[in-house]
Design a protein around this motif. Structure first.
Motif, short mmCIF file in Angstrom:
data_model
loop_
_atom_site.label_atom_id
_atom_site.label_comp_id
_atom_site.label_asym_id
_atom_site.label_seq_id
_atom_site.Cartn_x
_atom_site.Cartn_y
_atom_site.Cartn_z
N VAL A 17 -2.53 -15.20 44.32
CA VAL A 17 -3.69 -14.30 44.37
C VAL A 17 -4.53 -14.61 45.60
O VAL A 17 -5.00 -13.71 46.29
CB VAL A 17 -4.54 -14.40 43.08
CG1 VAL A 17 -5.76 -13.52 43.17
CG2 VAL A 17 -3.71 -14.04 41.86
N PRO A 21 -4.22 -10.94 47.46
CA PRO A 21 -4.89 -10.37 46.29
C PRO A 21 -4.62 -8.88 46.06
O PRO A 21 -4.83 -8.39 44.95
CB PRO A 21 -6.38 -10.63 46.56
CG PRO A 21 -6.48 -10.82 48.04
CD PRO A 21 -5.16 -11.40 48.48
N GLU A 25 -2.55 -10.55 40.76
CA GLU A 25 -3.79 -10.73 39.99
C GLU A 25 -3.47 -11.57 38.77
O GLU A 25 -2.36 -11.50 38.22
CB GLU A 25 -4.32 -9.37 39.54
CG GLU A 25 -5.56 -9.44 38.69
CD GLU A 25 -6.00 -8.08 38.16
OE1 GLU A 25 -6.95 -8.06 37.36
OE2 GLU A 25 -5.40 -7.06 38.52
N ASP A 27 -4.92 -12.05 34.99
CA ASP A 27 -5.86 -11.42 34.08
C ASP A 27 -6.63 -12.46 33.25
O ASP A 27 -6.42 -13.67 33.41
CB ASP A 27 -5.17 -10.38 33.19
CG ASP A 27 -4.19 -10.96 32.19
OD1 ASP A 27 -4.21 -12.20 31.94
OD2 ASP A 27 -3.40 -10.18 31.62
#
Length: 66
Positions: A17, A21, A25, A27
């Motif tokens: 990330v 990015p 990702e 979460d």
């Protein structure tokens, strides 16, 4: 090239990330999400860097048939 993740190895460290990015990702449940499995030509170098930077070696780039 296609980005592939080994879900058994991925620990969602989010190093990828930090490198790219726009594509990766993590979460709220610490699951890696790949927004774009087929990086564009201008993202390919960063995708390789993300793959190489993964501490668990859970990411790879695979050749795909055109």
């Amino acid at each position: 090239m296609k980005i592939v993740v080994d879900r058994d190895e991925c620990e969602a460290n989010a190093v990828c990330v930090g490198v790219l990015p726009e594509v990766f990702e993590v979460d709220d449940d610490d699951n890696l999400i790949i927004h774009q499995e087929l990086p564009s030509d201008d993202q390919l170098d960063k995708a390789r860097e993300a793959v190489d930077s993964c501490p668990k070696r859970a990411l790879s780039l695979k050749e795909i048939d055109a």
